[in-house]
Motif scaffolding. Structure first.
Motif, mmCIF file in Angstrom:
data_model
loop_
_atom_site.group_PDB
_atom_site.id
_atom_site.type_symbol
_atom_site.label_atom_id
_atom_site.label_comp_id
_atom_site.label_asym_id
_atom_site.label_seq_id
_atom_site.Cartn_x
_atom_site.Cartn_y
_atom_site.Cartn_z
ATOM 1 N N VAL A 264 0.853 -1.198 0.000
ATOM 2 C CA VAL A 264 0.000 0.000 0.000
ATOM 3 C C VAL A 264 0.883 1.240 0.000
ATOM 4 O O VAL A 264 0.671 2.174 -0.785
ATOM 5 C CB VAL A 264 -0.970 -0.001 1.204
ATOM 6 N N LEU A 265 1.891 1.252 0.839
ATOM 7 C CA LEU A 265 2.809 2.392 0.891
ATOM 8 C C LEU A 265 3.616 2.493 -0.395
ATOM 9 O O LEU A 265 3.837 3.590 -0.912
ATOM 10 C CB LEU A 265 3.727 2.274 2.108
ATOM 11 N N GLN A 266 4.019 1.372 -0.931
ATOM 12 C CA GLN A 266 4.759 1.365 -2.193
ATOM 13 C C GLN A 266 3.941 2.041 -3.292
ATOM 14 O O GLN A 266 4.457 2.874 -4.041
ATOM 15 C CB GLN A 266 5.097 -0.075 -2.580
ATOM 16 N N GLN A 267 2.661 1.718 -3.368
ATOM 17 C CA GLN A 267 1.789 2.336 -4.372
ATOM 18 C C GLN A 267 1.615 3.826 -4.100
ATOM 19 O O GLN A 267 1.572 4.627 -5.028
ATOM 20 C CB GLN A 267 0.430 1.636 -4.415
ATOM 21 N N ARG A 268 1.524 4.206 -2.846
ATOM 22 C CA ARG A 268 1.365 5.618 -2.502
ATOM 23 C C ARG A 268 2.602 6.423 -2.894
ATOM 24 O O ARG A 268 2.491 7.530 -3.405
ATOM 25 C CB ARG A 268 1.053 5.765 -1.013
ATOM 26 N N VAL A 269 3.777 5.883 -2.651
ATOM 27 C CA VAL A 269 5.017 6.552 -3.059
ATOM 28 C C VAL A 269 5.036 6.714 -4.577
ATOM 29 O O VAL A 269 5.340 7.791 -5.097
ATOM 30 C CB VAL A 269 6.258 5.772 -2.563
ATOM 31 N N LEU A 270 4.692 5.653 -5.288
ATOM 32 C CA LEU A 270 4.675 5.696 -6.748
ATOM 33 C C LEU A 270 3.654 6.718 -7.255
ATOM 34 O O LEU A 270 3.946 7.477 -8.182
ATOM 35 C CB LEU A 270 4.378 4.313 -7.316
ATOM 36 N N THR A 271 2.484 6.751 -6.647
ATOM 37 C CA THR A 271 1.453 7.708 -7.052
ATOM 38 C C THR A 271 1.959 9.130 -6.936
ATOM 39 O O THR A 271 1.795 9.945 -7.857
ATOM 40 C CB THR A 271 0.181 7.519 -6.205
ATOM 41 N N HIS B 249 -0.366 10.734 1.118
ATOM 42 C CA HIS B 249 0.128 11.437 -0.072
ATOM 43 C C HIS B 249 0.719 12.789 0.300
ATOM 44 O O HIS B 249 1.772 13.179 -0.227
ATOM 45 C CB HIS B 249 -0.988 11.612 -1.102
ATOM 46 N N TYR B 250 0.046 13.500 1.203
ATOM 47 C CA TYR B 250 0.555 14.799 1.642
ATOM 48 C C TYR B 250 1.927 14.642 2.301
ATOM 49 O O TYR B 250 2.866 15.379 1.980
ATOM 50 C CB TYR B 250 -0.434 15.484 2.606
ATOM 51 N N VAL B 251 2.072 13.708 3.241
ATOM 52 C CA VAL B 251 3.343 13.528 3.948
ATOM 53 C C VAL B 251 4.454 13.158 2.969
ATOM 54 O O VAL B 251 5.565 13.705 3.026
ATOM 55 C CB VAL B 251 3.224 12.467 5.065
ATOM 56 N N ILE B 252 4.161 12.249 2.065
ATOM 57 C CA ILE B 252 5.164 11.829 1.077
ATOM 58 C C ILE B 252 5.574 13.022 0.209
ATOM 59 O O ILE B 252 6.766 13.279 0.011
ATOM 60 C CB ILE B 252 4.629 10.664 0.219
ATOM 61 N N ALA B 253 4.606 13.773 -0.291
ATOM 62 C CA ALA B 253 4.909 14.947 -1.115
ATOM 63 C C ALA B 253 5.681 15.997 -0.312
ATOM 64 O O ALA B 253 6.616 16.625 -0.837
ATOM 65 C CB ALA B 253 3.626 15.544 -1.681
ATOM 66 N N HIS B 254 5.303 16.199 0.942
ATOM 67 C CA HIS B 254 5.992 17.154 1.812
ATOM 68 C C HIS B 254 7.469 16.766 1.959
ATOM 69 O O HIS B 254 8.359 17.617 1.859
ATOM 70 C CB HIS B 254 5.293 17.183 3.179
ATOM 71 N N GLU B 255 7.729 15.492 2.172
ATOM 72 C CA GLU B 255 9.113 15.028 2.315
ATOM 73 C C GLU B 255 9.876 15.137 1.000
ATOM 74 O O GLU B 255 11.060 15.486 0.984
ATOM 75 C CB GLU B 255 9.156 13.604 2.878
ATOM 76 N N PHE B 256 9.205 14.857 -0.114
ATOM 77 C CA PHE B 256 9.850 15.043 -1.419
ATOM 78 C C PHE B 256 10.145 16.520 -1.653
ATOM 79 O O PHE B 256 11.163 16.873 -2.266
ATOM 80 C CB PHE B 256 8.978 14.498 -2.551
ATOM 81 N N ALA B 257 9.266 17.398 -1.187
ATOM 82 C CA ALA B 257 9.493 18.840 -1.329
ATOM 83 C C ALA B 257 10.751 19.250 -0.572
ATOM 84 O O ALA B 257 11.553 20.048 -1.072
ATOM 85 C CB ALA B 257 8.275 19.624 -0.844
ATOM 86 N N HIS B 258 10.937 18.715 0.642
ATOM 87 C CA HIS B 258 12.173 18.998 1.381
ATOM 88 C C HIS B 258 13.385 18.583 0.550
ATOM 89 O O HIS B 258 14.369 19.320 0.459
ATOM 90 C CB HIS B 258 12.204 18.238 2.711
#
Length: 126
Positions: free
Chosen positions: A15-22, A86-95
């Protein structure tokens, strides 16, 4: 673009793998290209063990002084709501994209990461 290298660490958490990919697929092309072209950018699963700590291999700072761009995500994001994850993943990618700096006139690094993630379509859920 192939993000296999960045999703492989999450094989035990589909599930997390798909969320990261999304999230990776929804980033602007210039951001994707930036990540794919920088060997210092990595995405890893948090491997914290109480009483022991973490173990991660991070690339040393480059000639330009920029350090690792390693994003560490916790497995519990698989259990969170999709919007929050999705927000947390995007936030970390933004950093990582901002190299832990500001964005435009926003000098606070947390506000900058939030604003950039929101510009990518991943706003902080209420």
């Amino acid at each position: 673009m192939s993000f296999t290298e960045y999703t492989a660490p999450f094989a035990e958490y589909p599930v997390l793998q798909q969320r990261v990919l999304t999230v990776l697929k929804q980033l602007p092309e210039d951001v994707q290209a930036d990540f794919l072209s920088d060997e210092r950018f990595r995405v890893e699963i948090d491997n914290y063990v109480p009483g022991v700590g973490w173990s991660f291999l991070m690339p040393a700072p480059g000639i330009d002084g920029n350090g690792s761009r390693c994003v560490i995500l916790r497995s519990k994001l698989a259990d969170a709501s999709e919007a929050f994850a999705h927000y947390v993943i995007a936030h970390e990618f933004a950093h990582a994209f901002l190299r832990n700096g500001g964005w435009g006139e926003i000098t606070d690094i947390e506000q900058a990461a939030d604003a950039l993630a929101a510009s990518w379509g991943f706003e902080r859920p209420a």
